[in-house]
Motif scaffolding. Sequence first.
Motif, mmCIF file in Angstrom:
data_model
loop_
_atom_site.group_PDB
_atom_site.id
_atom_site.type_symbol
_atom_site.label_atom_id
_atom_site.label_comp_id
_atom_site.label_asym_id
_atom_site.label_seq_id
_atom_site.Cartn_x
_atom_site.Cartn_y
_atom_site.Cartn_z
ATOM 1 N N ILE A 73 36.326 1.088 13.231
ATOM 2 C CA ILE A 73 37.573 1.828 13.115
ATOM 3 C C ILE A 73 38.445 2.450 11.816
ATOM 4 C CG2 ILE A 73 40.381 1.522 13.550
ATOM 5 C CD1 ILE A 73 39.238 -1.749 14.672
ATOM 6 N N PRO A 74 38.348 3.943 11.554
ATOM 7 C CA PRO A 74 38.182 4.069 10.442
ATOM 8 C C PRO A 74 39.964 3.588 9.848
ATOM 9 C CG PRO A 74 38.274 6.192 12.371
ATOM 10 C CD PRO A 74 38.555 4.564 13.050
ATOM 11 N N VAL A 75 39.345 3.643 8.305
ATOM 12 C CA VAL A 75 40.544 3.078 7.890
ATOM 13 C C VAL A 75 41.959 3.895 7.848
ATOM 14 C CG1 VAL A 75 40.972 2.036 5.107
ATOM 15 C CG2 VAL A 75 39.034 2.208 5.933
ATOM 16 N N GLN A 76 42.365 4.930 8.107
ATOM 17 C CA GLN A 76 43.460 5.693 8.010
ATOM 18 C C GLN A 76 44.324 5.493 8.921
ATOM 19 O OE1 GLN A 76 40.131 6.760 7.802
ATOM 20 N NE2 GLN A 76 40.033 8.811 8.895
ATOM 21 N N TYR A 77 43.123 4.414 10.301
ATOM 22 C CA TYR A 77 44.452 4.510 11.620
ATOM 23 C C TYR A 77 44.374 2.908 11.458
ATOM 24 C CZ TYR A 77 42.645 9.399 12.290
ATOM 25 O OH TYR A 77 42.520 10.815 12.130
#
Length: 232
Positions: free
Chosen positions: A177-181
Amino acid sequence: MENIGFRIIPRSQYPDLELIAQFQNVVTPHLSDNMNRIFASCSQLRPYHSGKKLVGSALTVKTRPGDNLMIHKAIEMALPGEVIVVDGDGDLTNSLIGEIMTRLAEKQGVAGFVLNGAIRDSGAIASRDFPVYARGVTHRGPYKDGPGEINVPVSIGGMIVNPGDIIVGDEDGLVAIPVQYAGLLLDKARQTQQIEDGIIETLEQGGSINRDWIDQFLQQKGCSLDDEDARK
């Protein structure tokens, strides 16, 4: 001068332990469904430990197949809460880690391993709950020559993992999971859990669920329906 293919890239972000901890109660199917089911590793990567959930921030390693020099370096530089995510090109000829390396990593505060490659000492790893996901097992040990890179994007069974991505692994597999999401996906996954909990509660109490959508969808697809006697 840059030695491309044999280098360590500085971290661009550090583990947010409070954020990471919120994924402990979220299952991979709900995360996967809310990423349209395309951000997941292949089914060949599976857990070899005794069952503890894997949640942490990715410290990525790209290594030559069968060589673990840069994995040793990653253990030394890992921060508490990081998952060492290794792209060994899916090769199963030589193992990349074994029991001693998992114990060293655990002592360092590493959250677990994800290896697109093989392990050994699988019996010892299976007897402990330190998370280890891998593609396979072989008794043949690794080499320690390099090259390799740390903190670069890697491919783990078709799943692209960038440094700092949040890794979640359970008995069903792995997601990155990309941190921004992260916040968005947490909310969506929790909503999915609430919906499924409601369905299960209804069924357990003897209620019924509207299933008309099945025939409606089949008719839209042009399927000929002739099942009037199916339940008689």
